[in-house]
Motif scaffolding. Structure first.
Motif, PDB file in Angstrom:
ATOM      1  N   ASP A 111       1.128  -1.109   0.011  1.00  0.00           N
ATOM      2  CA  ASP A 111      -0.453   0.005  -0.019  1.00  0.00           C
ATOM      3  C   ASP A 111       0.642   1.304   0.183  1.00  0.00           C
ATOM      4  OD1 ASP A 111       0.796  -0.263   2.665  1.00  0.00           O
ATOM      5  OD2 ASP A 111      -0.562   0.139   2.984  1.00  0.00           O
ATOM      6  N   LYS A 112       2.662   1.326   0.099  1.00  0.00           N
ATOM      7  CA  LYS A 112       3.146   2.346  -0.321  1.00  0.00           C
ATOM      8  C   LYS A 112       3.925   2.459  -0.657  1.00  0.00           C
ATOM      9  CE  LYS A 112       3.909   2.133   5.468  1.00  0.00           C
ATOM     10  NZ  LYS A 112       4.772   2.335   6.109  1.00  0.00           N
ATOM     11  N   GLY A 113       3.424   1.530  -1.893  1.00  0.00           N
ATOM     12  CA  GLY A 113       4.213   1.502  -3.391  1.00  0.00           C
ATOM     13  C   GLY A 113       5.439   0.654  -3.529  1.00  0.00           C
ATOM     14  N   GLY A 114       6.391   0.675  -3.910  1.00  0.00           N
ATOM     15  CA  GLY A 114       7.516   0.024  -4.505  1.00  0.00           C
ATOM     16  C   GLY A 114       8.493   0.718  -5.544  1.00  0.00           C
ATOM     17  N   TYR A 115       9.745  -0.525  -4.745  1.00  0.00           N
ATOM     18  CA  TYR A 115      10.791   0.768  -5.249  1.00  0.00           C
ATOM     19  C   TYR A 115      11.432   0.064  -6.767  1.00  0.00           C
ATOM     20  CZ  TYR A 115      10.436   3.213  -1.119  1.00  0.00           C
ATOM     21  OH  TYR A 115       9.774   4.588  -0.452  1.00  0.00           O
ATOM     22  N   GLY A 136      -0.715  -8.657 -17.492  1.00  0.00           N
ATOM     23  CA  GLY A 136      -0.238  -8.186 -18.861  1.00  0.00           C
ATOM     24  C   GLY A 136       0.141  -6.409 -18.879  1.00  0.00           C
ATOM     25  N   GLN A 137      -1.544  -5.726 -18.790  1.00  0.00           N
ATOM     26  CA  GLN A 137      -1.407  -4.829 -18.253  1.00  0.00           C
ATOM     27  C   GLN A 137      -0.814  -3.545 -18.057  1.00  0.00           C
ATOM     28  OE1 GLN A 137      -4.595  -4.686 -20.824  1.00  0.00           O
ATOM     29  NE2 GLN A 137      -4.029  -6.888 -20.743  1.00  0.00           N
ATOM     30  N   VAL A 138      -1.315  -2.148 -18.590  1.00  0.00           N
ATOM     31  CA  VAL A 138      -0.267  -0.786 -17.889  1.00  0.00           C
ATOM     32  C   VAL A 138      -1.084  -0.988 -17.068  1.00  0.00           C
ATOM     33  CG1 VAL A 138       0.903   1.076 -18.390  1.00  0.00           C
ATOM     34  CG2 VAL A 138       0.690  -0.719 -20.398  1.00  0.00           C
ATOM     35  N   VAL A 139      -1.020  -0.301 -16.268  1.00  0.00           N
ATOM     36  CA  VAL A 139      -2.115   0.175 -14.818  1.00  0.00           C
ATOM     37  C   VAL A 139      -1.386   1.742 -14.562  1.00  0.00           C
ATOM     38  CG1 VAL A 139      -2.129  -2.708 -13.647  1.00  0.00           C
ATOM     39  CG2 VAL A 139      -0.298  -0.359 -12.921  1.00  0.00           C
ATOM     40  N   ARG A 140       0.512   2.060 -14.833  1.00  0.00           N
ATOM     41  CA  ARG A 140       0.744   3.614 -14.984  1.00  0.00           C
ATOM     42  C   ARG A 140       1.402   3.416 -15.486  1.00  0.00           C
ATOM     43  NH1 ARG A 140       1.374   6.580 -10.023  1.00  0.00           N
ATOM     44  NH2 ARG A 140       2.110   8.889 -10.680  1.00  0.00           N
ATOM     45  N   THR A 141       2.120   4.652 -15.720  1.00  0.00           N
ATOM     46  CA  THR A 141       3.596   4.910 -16.838  1.00  0.00           C
ATOM     47  C   THR A 141       4.015   6.115 -16.509  1.00  0.00           C
ATOM     48  OG1 THR A 141       2.334   4.626 -18.853  1.00  0.00           O
ATOM     49  CG2 THR A 141       4.284   5.215 -18.719  1.00  0.00           C
ATOM     50  N   LEU A 142       5.089   5.554 -15.745  1.00  0.00           N
ATOM     51  CA  LEU A 142       6.050   7.003 -15.061  1.00  0.00           C
ATOM     52  C   LEU A 142       6.912   7.190 -15.762  1.00  0.00           C
ATOM     53  CD1 LEU A 142       6.427   4.464 -11.808  1.00  0.00           C
ATOM     54  CD2 LEU A 142       4.602   6.282 -11.952  1.00  0.00           C
ATOM     55  N   SER A 143       7.021   8.840 -15.506  1.00  0.00           N
ATOM     56  CA  SER A 143       8.265   9.854 -15.950  1.00  0.00           C
ATOM     57  C   SER A 143       9.337  10.112 -15.371  1.00  0.00           C
ATOM     58  CB  SER A 143       7.600  10.694 -17.376  1.00  0.00           C
ATOM     59  OG  SER A 143       6.412  10.562 -18.284  1.00  0.00           O
ATOM     60  N   PHE A 144      10.221  10.206 -15.540  1.00  0.00           N
ATOM     61  CA  PHE A 144      11.280  10.339 -14.898  1.00  0.00           C
ATOM     62  C   PHE A 144      12.608  11.604 -15.416  1.00  0.00           C
ATOM     63  CE2 PHE A 144      10.295   6.629 -13.051  1.00  0.00           C
ATOM     64  CZ  PHE A 144       9.932   6.702 -11.557  1.00  0.00           C
ATOM     65  N   LEU A 154      15.047   4.470  -8.384  1.00  0.00           N
ATOM     66  CA  LEU A 154      13.648   5.402  -8.668  1.00  0.00           C
ATOM     67  C   LEU A 154      12.464   4.431  -7.911  1.00  0.00           C
ATOM     68  CD1 LEU A 154      13.751   4.913 -11.995  1.00  0.00           C
ATOM     69  CD2 LEU A 154      13.959   6.720 -11.449  1.00  0.00           C
ATOM     70  N   SER A 155      10.905   5.404  -7.990  1.00  0.00           N
ATOM     71  CA  SER A 155      10.034   4.221  -7.187  1.00  0.00           C
ATOM     72  C   SER A 155       8.785   5.252  -8.065  1.00  0.00           C
ATOM     73  CB  SER A 155      10.071   4.963  -5.589  1.00  0.00           C
ATOM     74  OG  SER A 155       9.771   6.301  -5.753  1.00  0.00           O
ATOM     75  N   TRP A 156       7.843   3.995  -7.552  1.00  0.00           N
ATOM     76  CA  TRP A 156       6.634   4.227  -7.702  1.00  0.00           C
ATOM     77  C   TRP A 156       5.242   4.033  -6.586  1.00  0.00           C
ATOM     78  CZ3 TRP A 156       2.736  -0.556  -8.446  1.00  0.00           C
ATOM     79  CH2 TRP A 156       1.601  -0.101  -8.939  1.00  0.00           C
ATOM     80  N   ASP A 157       4.596   5.211  -6.254  1.00  0.00           N
ATOM     81  CA  ASP A 157       3.862   5.214  -5.570  1.00  0.00           C
ATOM     82  C   ASP A 157       2.922   4.076  -5.373  1.00  0.00           C
ATOM     83  OD1 ASP A 157       2.360   5.861  -7.441  1.00  0.00           O
ATOM     84  OD2 ASP A 157       1.617   8.128  -6.809  1.00  0.00           O
ATOM     85  N   GLY A 158       2.557   3.566  -6.238  1.00  0.00           N
ATOM     86  CA  GLY A 158       1.423   1.902  -6.165  1.00  0.00           C
ATOM     87  C   GLY A 158       0.106   2.997  -6.902  1.00  0.00           C
ATOM     88  N   LYS A 159       0.332   3.584  -7.065  1.00  0.00           N
ATOM     89  CA  LYS A 159      -1.106   4.361  -8.004  1.00  0.00           C
ATOM     90  C   LYS A 159      -1.209   4.281  -9.205  1.00  0.00           C
ATOM     91  CE  LYS A 159      -1.742   8.326  -4.182  1.00  0.00           C
ATOM     92  NZ  LYS A 159      -1.895   9.594  -4.460  1.00  0.00           N
ATOM     93  N   THR A 161      -3.370   4.754 -13.163  1.00  0.00           N
ATOM     94  CA  THR A 161      -3.265   5.857 -14.100  1.00  0.00           C
ATOM     95  C   THR A 161      -4.328   6.774 -13.459  1.00  0.00           C
ATOM     96  OG1 THR A 161      -2.194   4.450 -15.833  1.00  0.00           O
ATOM     97  CG2 THR A 161      -3.784   6.395 -16.463  1.00  0.00           C
ATOM     98  N   ASP A 162      -5.592   5.631 -12.631  1.00  0.00           N
ATOM     99  CA  ASP A 162      -6.488   7.047 -12.169  1.00  0.00           C
ATOM    100  C   ASP A 162      -6.072   7.652 -11.079  1.00  0.00           C
ATOM    101  OD1 ASP A 162      -6.621   5.041 -11.079  1.00  0.00           O
ATOM    102  OD2 ASP A 162      -8.614   3.999 -11.710  1.00  0.00           O
ATOM    103  N   GLY A 163      -5.113   7.387 -10.402  1.00  0.00           N
ATOM    104  CA  GLY A 163      -5.836   7.674  -9.031  1.00  0.00           C
ATOM    105  C   GLY A 163      -5.091   7.324  -8.198  1.00  0.00           C
ATOM    106  N   THR A 164      -6.191   6.033  -8.252  1.00  0.00           N
ATOM    107  CA  THR A 164      -6.778   5.058  -6.590  1.00  0.00           C
ATOM    108  C   THR A 164      -5.456   4.537  -6.948  1.00  0.00           C
ATOM    109  OG1 THR A 164      -7.055   3.110  -8.593  1.00  0.00           O
ATOM    110  CG2 THR A 164      -9.546   4.915  -8.046  1.00  0.00           C
ATOM    111  N   VAL A 165      -5.098   3.629  -5.638  1.00  0.00           N
ATOM    112  CA  VAL A 165      -3.975   2.648  -5.167  1.00  0.00           C
ATOM    113  C   VAL A 165      -4.243   1.503  -5.567  1.00  0.00           C
ATOM    114  CG1 VAL A 165      -3.179   1.790  -3.244  1.00  0.00           C
ATOM    115  CG2 VAL A 165      -3.836   4.105  -2.871  1.00  0.00           C
TER     116      VAL A 165
END
Length: 223
Positions: A111-115, A136-144, A154-159, A161-165
């Motif tokens: 629930d805190k995301g991942g690294y 295999g579905q993309v749930v979020r695209t991160l840009s650094f 790097l890290s992902w906040d666990g959210k 694309t729609d902002g839900t966890v």
């Protein structure tokens, strides 16, 4: 008068030493003793009119010494390697409980995301990361933004694309690094915790929390 065929006797012993018989009564030292005993017996019973060839006997003894010397060296090296591996395993145990970055694209999300991490040998002006679920579905695209040459954490906040966890669990990711508009070399790095150390025939292995086992040399960074 009984004569002994030294050529055959010495060759038989050399062959036996080379094969390193598994019999408890057959050791390198015993093979040397047998050779010398049979050689002395042959000399005592040799035909005075057809004595032994000194050069040939010397050559056979040299061969025996070479073979036994190599076998003893192999035994010594095996013992040394075992001692070194044991010392390495003790040193590796200091990594238990620590998190490490290793090659891979797995990501464990709570629930805190991942690294995770990325290795960019030439650096990068930008990095894009697609987080994928088990299907295999993309749930979020991160840009650094700009990344330094080498390893970057790097890290992902666990959210999603729609902002839900996103649901907790295991995910994978794909990394695309660019210099300007051109794609540059990059490799994904997974973060996992060292849970135990094992000493296998292939060397020291670190057993990680993501159910993988890696060599100590595979660790890119320790936290």
């Amino acid at each position: 008068m009984t004569t002994v065929n030294t050529n055959q006797v010495s060759q038989d012993i050399l062959d036996a030493v080379n094969k390193k018989s598994s019999s408890k009564g057959s050791t390198v030292d015993e093979a040397q003793d047998r050779f010398m005993t049979l050689l002395v017996t042959q000399m005592k019973n040799q035909d005075p009119l057809n004595p032994m060839d000194n050069a040939q006997v010397t050559s056979q003894m040299a061969q025996l010494n070479t073979v036994t010397g190599i076998n003893k060296l192999n035994d010594t090296m095996s013992s040394l390697i075992s001692s070194v591996q044991l010392g390495q395993s003790y040193q590796a145990t200091s990594m238990i409980g620590h998190s490490v970055l290793v090659s891979g694209n797995s990501l464990s999300h709570t629930d805190k995301g991942g690294y995770f991490g990325v290795n960019v040998p030439n650096g990068a002006d930008s990095v894009s990361v697609n987080i994928k679920d088990g299907a295999g579905q993309v749930v979020r695209t991160l840009s650094f933004g700009k990344q330094d040459v080498g390893v970057n954490a790097l890290s992902w906040d666990g959210k999603a694309t729609d902002g839900t966890v996103a649901p907790s669990g295991d995910y994978t990711y794909e990394i695309t690094a660019k210099i300007g508009d051109a794609v540059t070399t990059s490799s994904a790095l997974s973060l996992a915790q060292v849970q135990s150390v094992s000493n296998s025939t292939s060397g020291i292995k670190l057993n990680l929390s993501n159910n993988s086992a890696v060599a100590v040399s595979d660790v890119v960074e320790i936290f």
